[in-house]
Design an enzyme around this catalytic site. Structure first.
Site, PDB file in Angstrom:
ATOM      1  N   LEU A  54      -3.704   5.269  22.800  1.00  0.00           N
ATOM      2  CA  LEU A  54      -4.040   4.037  21.850  1.00  0.00           C
ATOM      3  C   LEU A  54      -4.745   3.115  22.926  1.00  0.00           C
ATOM      4  O   LEU A  54      -5.355   2.343  22.569  1.00  0.00           O
ATOM      5  CB  LEU A  54      -2.515   3.304  21.432  1.00  0.00           C
ATOM      6  CG  LEU A  54      -1.506   4.025  20.694  1.00  0.00           C
ATOM      7  CD1 LEU A  54      -0.426   3.381  20.298  1.00  0.00           C
ATOM      8  CD2 LEU A  54      -2.223   4.175  19.220  1.00  0.00           C
ATOM      9  N   HIS A 112       2.208   6.923  31.807  1.00  0.00           N
ATOM     10  CA  HIS A 112       1.895   5.475  31.927  1.00  0.00           C
ATOM     11  C   HIS A 112       2.717   4.499  32.577  1.00  0.00           C
ATOM     12  O   HIS A 112       1.983   3.438  33.400  1.00  0.00           O
ATOM     13  CB  HIS A 112       2.018   4.827  30.384  1.00  0.00           C
ATOM     14  CG  HIS A 112       0.714   5.265  29.468  1.00  0.00           C
ATOM     15  ND1 HIS A 112      -0.684   4.985  29.950  1.00  0.00           N
ATOM     16  CD2 HIS A 112       0.756   5.900  28.249  1.00  0.00           C
ATOM     17  CE1 HIS A 112      -1.505   5.413  28.858  1.00  0.00           C
ATOM     18  NE2 HIS A 112      -0.599   5.909  27.679  1.00  0.00           N
ATOM     19  N   GLY A 158       3.765   7.654  20.386  1.00  0.00           N
ATOM     20  CA  GLY A 158       4.313   7.185  21.516  1.00  0.00           C
ATOM     21  C   GLY A 158       3.586   5.825  22.167  1.00  0.00           C
ATOM     22  O   GLY A 158       2.538   5.892  21.870  1.00  0.00           O
ATOM     23  N   GLU A 217       3.682   9.199  28.091  1.00  0.00           N
ATOM     24  CA  GLU A 217       4.455   8.058  28.141  1.00  0.00           C
ATOM     25  C   GLU A 217       4.822   7.816  29.458  1.00  0.00           C
ATOM     26  O   GLU A 217       4.875   6.678  30.142  1.00  0.00           O
ATOM     27  CB  GLU A 217       5.360   7.471  27.039  1.00  0.00           C
ATOM     28  CG  GLU A 217       4.969   7.917  25.668  1.00  0.00           C
ATOM     29  CD  GLU A 217       3.754   7.204  25.311  1.00  0.00           C
ATOM     30  OE1 GLU A 217       3.086   6.302  25.827  1.00  0.00           O
ATOM     31  OE2 GLU A 217       2.852   7.761  24.336  1.00  0.00           O
TER      32      GLU A 217
HETATM   33  C1  4LI Z   1      -1.239   9.719  11.134  1.00  0.00           C
HETATM   34  C2  4LI Z   1       0.013   9.550  10.694  1.00  0.00           C
HETATM   35  C3  4LI Z   1      -6.179  16.363  16.613  1.00  0.00           C
HETATM   36  C4  4LI Z   1      -6.746  15.654  17.311  1.00  0.00           C
HETATM   37  C5  4LI Z   1      -4.773  16.673  16.840  1.00  0.00           C
HETATM   38  C6  4LI Z   1      -1.489  10.482  12.326  1.00  0.00           C
HETATM   39  C7  4LI Z   1       1.127   9.814  11.421  1.00  0.00           C
HETATM   40  C8  4LI Z   1      -5.932  14.939  18.674  1.00  0.00           C
HETATM   41  C9  4LI Z   1      -3.979  16.248  18.068  1.00  0.00           C
HETATM   42  C10 4LI Z   1      -0.543  10.775  13.291  1.00  0.00           C
HETATM   43  C11 4LI Z   1      -4.702  15.315  18.622  1.00  0.00           C
HETATM   44  C12 4LI Z   1       0.935  10.541  12.840  1.00  0.00           C
HETATM   45  C13 4LI Z   1      -1.761  12.496  18.287  1.00  0.00           C
HETATM   46  C14 4LI Z   1      -1.441  12.432  20.790  1.00  0.00           C
HETATM   47  C15 4LI Z   1      -2.945  13.851  19.745  1.00  0.00           C
HETATM   48  C16 4LI Z   1      -6.770  14.090  19.576  1.00  0.00           C
HETATM   49  C17 4LI Z   1       0.084   9.797  20.848  1.00  0.00           C
HETATM   50  C18 4LI Z   1      -1.895  12.022  14.640  1.00  0.00           C
HETATM   51  C19 4LI Z   1      -0.327  10.298  15.705  1.00  0.00           C
HETATM   52  C20 4LI Z   1      -1.490  12.987  15.973  1.00  0.00           C
HETATM   53  C21 4LI Z   1      -0.172  11.189  16.860  1.00  0.00           C
HETATM   54  C22 4LI Z   1       1.140  10.685  23.073  1.00  0.00           C
HETATM   55  C23 4LI Z   1      -0.769  12.580  22.951  1.00  0.00           C
HETATM   56  C24 4LI Z   1       0.605  10.947  21.548  1.00  0.00           C
HETATM   57  C25 4LI Z   1      -2.659  16.440  18.138  1.00  0.00           C
HETATM   58  C26 4LI Z   1      -8.286  14.144  21.106  1.00  0.00           C
HETATM   59  C27 4LI Z   1      -1.618   8.066  20.597  1.00  0.00           C
HETATM   60  N1  4LI Z   1      -0.838  12.005  19.425  1.00  0.00           N
HETATM   61  N2  4LI Z   1      -2.632  13.525  18.451  1.00  0.00           N
HETATM   62  N3  4LI Z   1      -2.345  13.453  20.760  1.00  0.00           N
HETATM   63  N4  4LI Z   1      -0.694  11.303  14.375  1.00  0.00           N
HETATM   64  N5  4LI Z   1      -1.053  12.088  17.003  1.00  0.00           N
HETATM   65  N6  4LI Z   1      -0.801  12.027  21.837  1.00  0.00           N
HETATM   66  N7  4LI Z   1      -3.803  15.101  19.698  1.00  0.00           N
HETATM   67  N8  4LI Z   1      -7.688  14.627  20.299  1.00  0.00           N
HETATM   68  N9  4LI Z   1      -1.091   9.279  21.073  1.00  0.00           N
HETATM   69  O1  4LI Z   1      -6.296  13.195  19.722  1.00  0.00           O
HETATM   70  O2  4LI Z   1       0.884   9.061  20.348  1.00  0.00           O
HETATM   71  S1  4LI Z   1       0.826  12.209  23.649  1.00  0.00           S
HETATM   72 CL1  4LI Z   1       2.234  10.789  13.726  1.00  0.00          CL
HETATM   73 NI    NI Z   2      -1.268   6.769  26.208  1.00  0.00          NI
END
Ligand code: 4LI
Ligand code: NI
Length: 188
Positions: A111, A157, A60, A154
């Protein structure tokens, strides 16, 4: 195309603003913004695009993260996971939610946050949402699991709220009442 250099980071005042509602029909500028946000999350899950443009993966991204305080965000979950969802949400709202909560056991990433902030982020387990798409058509859907968590992240945000605002400062891993943990080793 949105790159990491276009994404503002923690400490930037725009991340703490309440974003403005968007008017329809969308201006060309707002339409482009919405499409660019969705393209970013798609690209950020594509190995080749990650390599080529040094993208950080996400499911997101919200308009204020590219310094445009407007009520627009995009979510994208690839078909490799149980969820398969791609959406642009304009002027989104949660119309109802479960009493039950959920949280990612690995915590949340953002991000706009260049550090790991440890701790559980309590979210509603299930939400019913309304939003407008790029054509100005209103839609309604139910979400659960990671899509529900990402939608809430999101939407926050757009209201100037960061995920770590929800972490218990005394004990980041304190048990969350009435909550189901969501285990996800990593994305996809
Ligand atoms: C590679 C290719 C481990 C650590 C596990 C990666 C494709 C964390 C999780 C992804 C964590 C993809 C994600 C979010 C978390 C951590 C977001 C990786 C992308 C996992 C998305 C919005 C929170 C969303 C689950 C600090 C940028 N995303 N991991 N949290 N993935 N991703 N969030 N947590 N620990 N964030 O970050 O997009 S809600 Cl899809
Ligand atoms: Ni965010």
């Amino acid at each position: 195309m949105i790159l990491m250099k276009d994404i503002i980071r923690e400490g930037h005042p725009t991340l703490r603003m309440r974003s403005e509602e968007v008017a329809f029909p969308l201006s060309d500028e707002d339409r482009k913004l919405a499409e660019d946000l969705l393209m970013y999350v798609k690209n950020s899950q594509d190995e080749e695009m990650i390599e080529k443009y040094d993208l950080r993966p996400g499911v997101g991204i919200a308009a204020p993260q590219v310094n445009q305080p407007k009520r627009i965000f995009a979510l994208h979950f690839d078909e490799s996971s149980d969820e398969n969802l791609s959406l642009i949400a304009i002027n989104p709202k949660i119309v109802s939610h479960s009493v039950e909560r959920s949280y990612l056991t690995s915590g949340e990433g953002c991000l706009s946050v260049d550090r790991a902030v440890p701790g559980y982020v309590p979210r509603y387990a299930r939400i019913t949402v309304k939003a407008f798409d790029i054509e100005g058509k209103e839609y309604k859907m139910r979400l659960k699991g990671l899509p529900a968590i990402a939608f809430q992240h999101e939407l926050d945000h757009l209201n100037g709220i960061m995920f770590f605002d929800h972490i218990n400062p005394k004990n980041p891993f304190a048990e969350i009442p009435n909550a189901t943990p969501i285990d996800r080793s990593s994305g996809d």
